[in-house]
Design a protein around this motif. Structure first.
Motif, PDB file in Angstrom:
ATOM      1  N   PRO A   1     -26.862 -35.119  50.183  1.00  0.00           N
ATOM      2  CA  PRO A   1     -28.085 -35.929  50.243  1.00  0.00           C
ATOM      3  C   PRO A   1     -27.853 -37.272  49.556  1.00  0.00           C
ATOM      4  N   ALA A   2     -28.159 -38.357  50.279  1.00  0.00           N
ATOM      5  CA  ALA A   2     -27.813 -39.691  49.774  1.00  0.00           C
ATOM      6  C   ALA A   2     -28.426 -39.977  48.410  1.00  0.00           C
ATOM      7  N   ARG A   3     -29.589 -39.400  48.123  1.00  0.00           N
ATOM      8  CA  ARG A   3     -30.247 -39.718  46.862  1.00  0.00           C
ATOM      9  C   ARG A   3     -30.281 -38.520  45.920  1.00  0.00           C
TER      10      ARG A   3
ATOM     11  N   ALA B   1     -36.607 -40.511  48.143  1.00  0.00           N
ATOM     12  CA  ALA B   1     -36.181 -41.636  48.969  1.00  0.00           C
ATOM     13  C   ALA B   1     -35.281 -41.125  50.086  1.00  0.00           C
ATOM     14  N   TYR B   2     -35.392 -41.769  51.222  1.00  0.00           N
ATOM     15  CA  TYR B   2     -34.634 -41.366  52.400  1.00  0.00           C
ATOM     16  C   TYR B   2     -34.876 -39.903  52.753  1.00  0.00           C
ATOM     17  N   ARG B   3     -35.970 -39.338  52.214  1.00  0.00           N
ATOM     18  CA  ARG B   3     -36.438 -38.003  52.608  1.00  0.00           C
ATOM     19  C   ARG B   3     -35.400 -36.901  52.423  1.00  0.00           C
TER      20      ARG B   3
ATOM     21  N   ILE C   1     -29.181 -36.929  54.999  1.00  0.00           N
ATOM     22  CA  ILE C   1     -27.732 -36.974  54.847  1.00  0.00           C
ATOM     23  C   ILE C   1     -27.202 -38.089  55.741  1.00  0.00           C
ATOM     24  N   PHE C   2     -26.498 -39.039  55.146  1.00  0.00           N
ATOM     25  CA  PHE C   2     -25.983 -40.196  55.887  1.00  0.00           C
ATOM     26  C   PHE C   2     -24.453 -40.122  55.901  1.00  0.00           C
ATOM     27  N   TRP C   3     -23.846 -41.267  56.066  1.00  0.00           N
ATOM     28  CA  TRP C   3     -22.382 -41.332  55.973  1.00  0.00           C
ATOM     29  C   TRP C   3     -21.898 -41.331  54.535  1.00  0.00           C
ATOM     30  N   ASP C   4     -22.856 -41.270  53.581  1.00  0.00           N
ATOM     31  CA  ASP C   4     -22.487 -41.412  52.173  1.00  0.00           C
ATOM     32  C   ASP C   4     -21.472 -40.379  51.706  1.00  0.00           C
ATOM     33  N   GLU C   5     -21.325 -39.304  52.447  1.00  0.00           N
ATOM     34  CA  GLU C   5     -20.321 -38.310  52.052  1.00  0.00           C
ATOM     35  C   GLU C   5     -18.913 -38.918  52.046  1.00  0.00           C
TER      36      GLU C   5
ATOM     37  N   PRO D   1     -25.555 -37.734  64.045  1.00  0.00           N
ATOM     38  CA  PRO D   1     -26.711 -38.593  63.786  1.00  0.00           C
ATOM     39  C   PRO D   1     -26.486 -39.479  62.567  1.00  0.00           C
ATOM     40  N   TRP D   2     -27.129 -40.597  62.566  1.00  0.00           N
ATOM     41  CA  TRP D   2     -27.052 -41.466  61.389  1.00  0.00           C
ATOM     42  C   TRP D   2     -27.712 -40.782  60.191  1.00  0.00           C
ATOM     43  N   GLN D   3     -28.873 -40.171  60.415  1.00  0.00           N
ATOM     44  CA  GLN D   3     -29.503 -39.396  59.341  1.00  0.00           C
ATOM     45  C   GLN D   3     -29.652 -37.968  59.821  1.00  0.00           C
TER      46      GLN D   3
ATOM     47  N   ASP E   1     -23.245 -52.767  57.897  1.00  0.00           N
ATOM     48  CA  ASP E   1     -24.230 -53.783  57.508  1.00  0.00           C
ATOM     49  C   ASP E   1     -25.454 -53.624  58.401  1.00  0.00           C
ATOM     50  N   GLU E   2     -26.445 -52.929  57.878  1.00  0.00           N
ATOM     51  CA  GLU E   2     -27.629 -52.626  58.703  1.00  0.00           C
ATOM     52  C   GLU E   2     -28.530 -53.826  58.919  1.00  0.00           C
ATOM     53  N   TYR E   3     -28.272 -54.927  58.213  1.00  0.00           N
ATOM     54  CA  TYR E   3     -29.154 -56.082  58.411  1.00  0.00           C
ATOM     55  C   TYR E   3     -28.999 -56.653  59.811  1.00  0.00           C
TER      56      TYR E   3
ATOM     57  N   SER F   1     -24.701 -60.532  55.279  1.00  0.00           N
ATOM     58  CA  SER F   1     -24.610 -59.079  55.435  1.00  0.00           C
ATOM     59  C   SER F   1     -25.271 -58.356  54.276  1.00  0.00           C
ATOM     60  N   LYS F   2     -25.713 -57.173  54.571  1.00  0.00           N
ATOM     61  CA  LYS F   2     -26.333 -56.344  53.528  1.00  0.00           C
ATOM     62  C   LYS F   2     -25.281 -55.822  52.562  1.00  0.00           C
ATOM     63  N   GLN F   3     -24.163 -55.364  53.131  1.00  0.00           N
ATOM     64  CA  GLN F   3     -23.178 -54.650  52.327  1.00  0.00           C
ATOM     65  C   GLN F   3     -21.808 -54.780  52.972  1.00  0.00           C
ATOM     66  N   ALA F   4     -20.809 -54.322  52.247  1.00  0.00           N
ATOM     67  CA  ALA F   4     -19.442 -54.377  52.765  1.00  0.00           C
ATOM     68  C   ALA F   4     -19.400 -53.730  54.144  1.00  0.00           C
TER      69      ALA F   4
ATOM     70  N   GLY G   1     -27.259 -55.514  49.284  1.00  0.00           N
ATOM     71  CA  GLY G   1     -28.532 -54.808  49.336  1.00  0.00           C
ATOM     72  C   GLY G   1     -28.373 -53.295  49.346  1.00  0.00           C
ATOM     73  N   SER G   2     -27.160 -52.812  49.096  1.00  0.00           N
ATOM     74  CA  SER G   2     -26.923 -51.369  48.952  1.00  0.00           C
ATOM     75  C   SER G   2     -26.016 -51.176  47.746  1.00  0.00           C
ATOM     76  N   THR G   3     -26.225 -50.076  47.029  1.00  0.00           N
ATOM     77  CA  THR G   3     -25.380 -49.815  45.850  1.00  0.00           C
ATOM     78  C   THR G   3     -23.927 -49.579  46.266  1.00  0.00           C
ATOM     79  N   LEU G   4     -23.723 -49.250  47.548  1.00  0.00           N
ATOM     80  CA  LEU G   4     -22.357 -48.979  47.998  1.00  0.00           C
ATOM     81  C   LEU G   4     -21.535 -50.268  48.038  1.00  0.00           C
ATOM     82  N   SER G   5     -22.231 -51.396  48.132  1.00  0.00           N
ATOM     83  CA  SER G   5     -21.550 -52.661  48.356  1.00  0.00           C
ATOM     84  C   SER G   5     -20.717 -53.099  47.145  1.00  0.00           C
TER      85      SER G   5
HETATM   86  C1  BGC Z   1     -27.192 -48.154  53.130  1.00  0.00           C
HETATM   87  C2  BGC Z   1     -26.437 -47.118  53.907  1.00  0.00           C
HETATM   88  C3  BGC Z   1     -26.535 -45.785  53.197  1.00  0.00           C
HETATM   89  C4  BGC Z   1     -27.992 -45.425  52.960  1.00  0.00           C
HETATM   90  C5  BGC Z   1     -28.147 -44.149  52.180  1.00  0.00           C
HETATM   91  C6  BGC Z   1     -28.606 -47.689  52.901  1.00  0.00           C
HETATM   92  O1  BGC Z   1     -29.271 -48.614  52.103  1.00  0.00           O
HETATM   93  O2  BGC Z   1     -27.223 -49.372  53.831  1.00  0.00           O
HETATM   94  O3  BGC Z   1     -25.100 -47.496  54.046  1.00  0.00           O
HETATM   95  O4  BGC Z   1     -25.952 -44.798  53.957  1.00  0.00           O
HETATM   96  O5  BGC Z   1     -28.592 -46.456  52.223  1.00  0.00           O
HETATM   97  O6  BGC Z   1     -27.570 -44.248  50.929  1.00  0.00           O
END
Ligand code: BGC
Length: 802
Positions: A336-338, A344-346, A349-353, A397-399, A489-491, A609-612, A656-660
């Motif tokens: 779970p991403a969070r 947040a983000y309910r 599960i994203f690509w964060d794994e 899926p993305w989520q 970069d989701e922006y 861009s939002k992120q890397a 705009g993302s902590t991953l960046s």
């Molecule tokens: C980021 C995504 C990430 C998602 C969940 C978004 O803000 O842009 O890359 O997967 O948050 O952490």
């Protein structure tokens, strides 16, 4: 090591910081977690007690902006924490005492990472000068994942008299932890029933409204006197009248058991919970077995880094282990991403794994395997999703949530403008390559060829198949293209003014797709023949398809402009963004998508861009591997081009993302060492300083937390588990040049790696296993079990300057 390396102490009470603290003081064990909320308070705008069981989702339909939308949420379960108290003076009950209330005279909270406990000391003084000290200890049991406990010690410091204490299980909770989701349906729990189970035990059962998961909770509260219970509404309450004697501590212990109908080896969650709480030992016994379990975890994930960075990394490790612990290995859950720390983000599960498994692979491979198995169980669903798109293969899926269907919302609220705007994030097809990459990494690190040859091969094959099908041949270019996608970069989700969403040839998507195709072909060639035959038969794989894969893997288009890799075709034609002007006007511009939308503009128009995105390639692949990948695609990626590319995006990213920050720190450590620390620091501070402005209170950023651990483990050491060897190519930063950690590598437990200025030390514990092949850029050594070796490194300052 001083105690402060293991404790996070929060002095005083600050309502505006409470949600952040609650997230950072969450306790969990991989099965469930509970936010570090005050036991005295219900959700009230300042406090938000949330309890989440991994994988416990429910789906509700709401109407927004005239449209019906369906959302699946990780469900906030009944609040087991509730414990409140008030002084009974002269036969009249006083007000309930709460941290932050009028009579609070002191407040201190201590998160103890070593023991996995949260301690709180709150002092009150009422109008008549009566002082009451309340010391509370809580744990969410790491050895028995269905148990939690709360010990509260009351001391009347300068008076004697009656204290009324209420302990409850509260089933009236809803999912209201994230303000911008509150316009949507929030009530997930139905059929809430409560009752008594002797002795001193009450219970609550309920079910989720559509996923029909049954939940059973039981609570045993012991106090110096017996209590009475009653069951108002959706709550069950035990009330005690304690006769406090001046200076004498009175102890109230609450032990709670939690089960759901998803749990194996039970017949009924309520019965299981009541039975478990009845058998649970006293608080001291629970605390000691809990501590022992944490001690074992800390041994398996040993990490020593000096100073503040080390302290933060330990906190990150703590939260990673609370979300994904060895208990996770028995569950059907993803990453779970969070975390299990907020809504947040309910809970999706994203690509964060991609940022989490590489760390786990080298400590808890069984957990990685379970997380990949979560994806494998949803392979069929991903194949249906591909079919619905007119494609073969698997489109993950993305989520993802319970059953692996696409859970990304199609509309999202811009809190800045108050508008619901279309959300095209589901076009991020790069999630498939993240899964494939993790399969590969996990198998390389663990040597688990059984997984690779079975579930792993099945996933790789279908993901590769999807990319090959999604790619179209462009005769004008003489190359394959993947069109209509969104990159990391989701922006950017469309060309300026375009009627349809999606972008063409996102470099990250295409290069990773080429990697997946190449790896899958390698794997098919190396599979044991009977297994290869099975797979071919089961999937109808034809040799013409393999020829196509080979072709696509070599001929996917990667756009360039101005001597740099383009984030996508046409990126170079977008307008330059006025970074300084916007910073002056808006201050923090991380979420410039929201800022621009609120201004009637769109970030799609700009090189911002939002992120890397492109730079993610330098995060996944070592410089040599990346060069080879480009060369296979028929491009030359020399050092100069990569450096220019890094520079280019460095100046065009809003983070705009902590991953960046994490990815930039990682990549810059190899390219521009002097600038790397700024980003590593930002990644380290992401949650403790709530860098993304208020988002940590809604849940930690698990990807970035695990990513910082991996930054030390793989980023700064250049560690790769490739081709059966442990490759190392260290680039310690001056600010992080000395550290030590242990690894579990291909059946060797506790391989110790110490990096210090001038040298690297590797020790392999004694065992009957094969020696480890350690490869450095200039030399290779075989380290036998029971042996250690010292490898000289140039001093940090002598590292080739950028
Ligand atoms: C980021 C995504 C990430 C998602 C969940 C978004 O803000 O842009 O890359 O997967 O948050 O952490």
């Amino acid at each position: 090591m001083t105690e402060t390396d293991w404790t996070w102490v929060y002095e005083g009470y600050a309502p505006e910081r409470e949600s952040l603290r609650e997230s950072l003081c969450t306790l969990g064990n991989g099965y469930f977690a509970t936010r570090g909320a005050a036991s005295e308070c219900a959700a009230d705008g300042v406090h938000y007690p949330g309890t989440y069981v991994a994988g416990c989702y429910n789906r509700l339909t709401s109407t927004v902006a005239g449209r019906r939308v369906e959302n699946e949420d990780l469900v906030n379960l009944p609040n087991w924490l509730v414990l409140r108290y008030r002084v009974n003076g002269g036969g009249r009950p006083g007000p309930w005492l709460v941290p932050g209330g009028r009579s609070m005279a002191g407040h201190r909270q201590i998160l103890d990472l070593r023991q996995g406990t949260l301690e709180r000391v709150t002092r009150y003084e009422d109008d008549q000068g009566r002082r009451l000290a309340v010391r509370q200890h809580r744990l969410v049991h790491m050895a028995d994942p269905h148990l939690a406990a709360l010990r509260t010690v009351f001391t009347a410091e300068n008076w004697s008299g009656t204290l009324e204490v209420e302990a409850a299980l509260d089933g009236s909770v809803e999912n209201t932890g994230v303000a911008r989701y509150r316009q949507l349906a929030t009530r997930h729990l139905i059929h809430v029933h409560t009752g008594d189970a002797a002795p001193a035990t009450v219970w609550l059962r309920c079910r989720t409204s559509t996923s029909d998961i049954r939940i059973g909770m039981a609570s045993r509260t012991t106090a110096p006197v017996d209590g009475v219970s009653h069951h108002p509404g959706r709550r069950t309450v035990q009330r005690f009248r304690l006769e406090l004697e001046q200076g004498r501590a009175a102890v109230v212990d609450k032990t709670v058991a939690l089960h759901t109908s998803h749990d194996p080896a039970i017949s009924d969650p309520l019965h299981a919970a009541v039975d478990r709480v009845r058998r649970a030992g006293p608080f001291e016994t629970l605390l000691s077995s809990h501590r022992a379990a944490w001690q074992q975890l800390w041994r398996r994930a040993e990490l020593e880094v000096a100073d503040e960075a080390g302290r933060i990394l330990r906190l990150h490790l703590f939260h990673v282990l609370q979300t994904l612990s060895p208990h996770t290995a028995d569950l059907d859950v993803g990453v779970p991403a969070r975390g299990l720390h907020g809504e947040a983000y309910r809970g999706h599960i994203f690509w964060d794994e991609l940022f989490v498994l590489p760390y786990l692979n080298l400590h808890f491979p069984e957990v990685s395997r379970a997380l990949l198995t979560y994806r494998h169980r949803r392979l069929e669903r991903a194949r249906f999703a591909a079919l619905d798109e007119g494609c073969t293969g698997a489109m993950y899926p993305w989520q993802s949530g319970s059953d692996g269907r696409e859970e990304a919302q199609r509309l999202h609220l811009n809190p800045r403008s108050g508008r619901w705007v279309p959300d095209h994030s589901h076009l991020q097809h790069h999630v498939g390559s993240a899964i494939a990459y993790n399969v590969w990494q996990y198998c390389e690190a663990s040597g688990d060829s059984e997984f690779l040859h079975t579930k792993g091969a099945e996933m790789l094959l279908q993901i590769a198949r999807f990319y090959a099908c999604r790619a179209t041949h462009d005769p004008a270019l003489g190359r394959y293209r993947i069109r209509g996608v969104v990159g990391p970069d989701e922006y950017h989700d469309a060309y300026p003014g375009a009627a349809e969403p999606g972008l063409d040839d996102n470099a990250y998507t295409n290069v990773t797709a080429a990697w997946v195709l190449g790896r899958t072909l390698d794997l098919l060639r190396s599979l044991p023949e009977p297994r290869r035959q099975e797979l071919v038969e089961r999937t109808g794989l034809h040799h013409t398809e393999l020829e196509l894969w080979e072709d696509v893997s070599r001929m996917l288009h990667v756009p360039f402009h101005d001597g740099v890799i383009s984030q996508f075709e046409g990126f170079g034609e977008l307008a330059e963004f006025d970074w300084e002007g916007h910073r002056r006007r808006f201050g923090d511009i991380r979420r410039l998508d929201r800022i621009l939308e609120a201004e009637g503009d769109s970030v799609n128009r700009y090189k911002a861009s939002k992120q890397a995105d492109v730079l993610m390639l330098g995060y996944l692949f070592s410089p040599a591997e990346l060069r080879a990948l480009f060369s296979r695609l028929g491009y030359v990626l020399d050092e100069e081009t990569w450096r220019r590319t890094v520079d280019y995006y460095l100046h065009r990213t809003s983070h705009g993302s902590t991953l960046s920050g994490l990815v930039h720190g990682w990549v810059l450590a190899r390219v521009r060492r002097s600038e790397a620390w700024r980003f590593c620091r930002e990644a380290l501070e992401g949650d403790i300083a709530d860098v993304q402005g208020g988002t940590t209170g809604e849940g930690i950023h698990l990807g970035a937390m695990a990513g910082t651990l991996d930054l030390v483990q793989r980023g700064l050491t250049g560690l790769e588990t490739r081709g059966g060897a442990l490759r190392l190519d260290p680039v310690p930063l001056p600010e992080l040049s000395e550290f030590c950690f242990t690894l579990r590598y291909r059946g060797h437990w506790g391989v110790r790696l110490r990096v210090a200025p001038g040298g690297m030390h590797i020790a392999v514990p004694g065992s009957g296993r094969d020696p480890i092949d350690v490869e450095l850029p200039e030399r290779s050594v075989l380290v036998e079990p029971g042996e250690e070796c010292e490898l000289p490194l140039p001093a940090v300052d002598d590292w080739a300057p950028p």
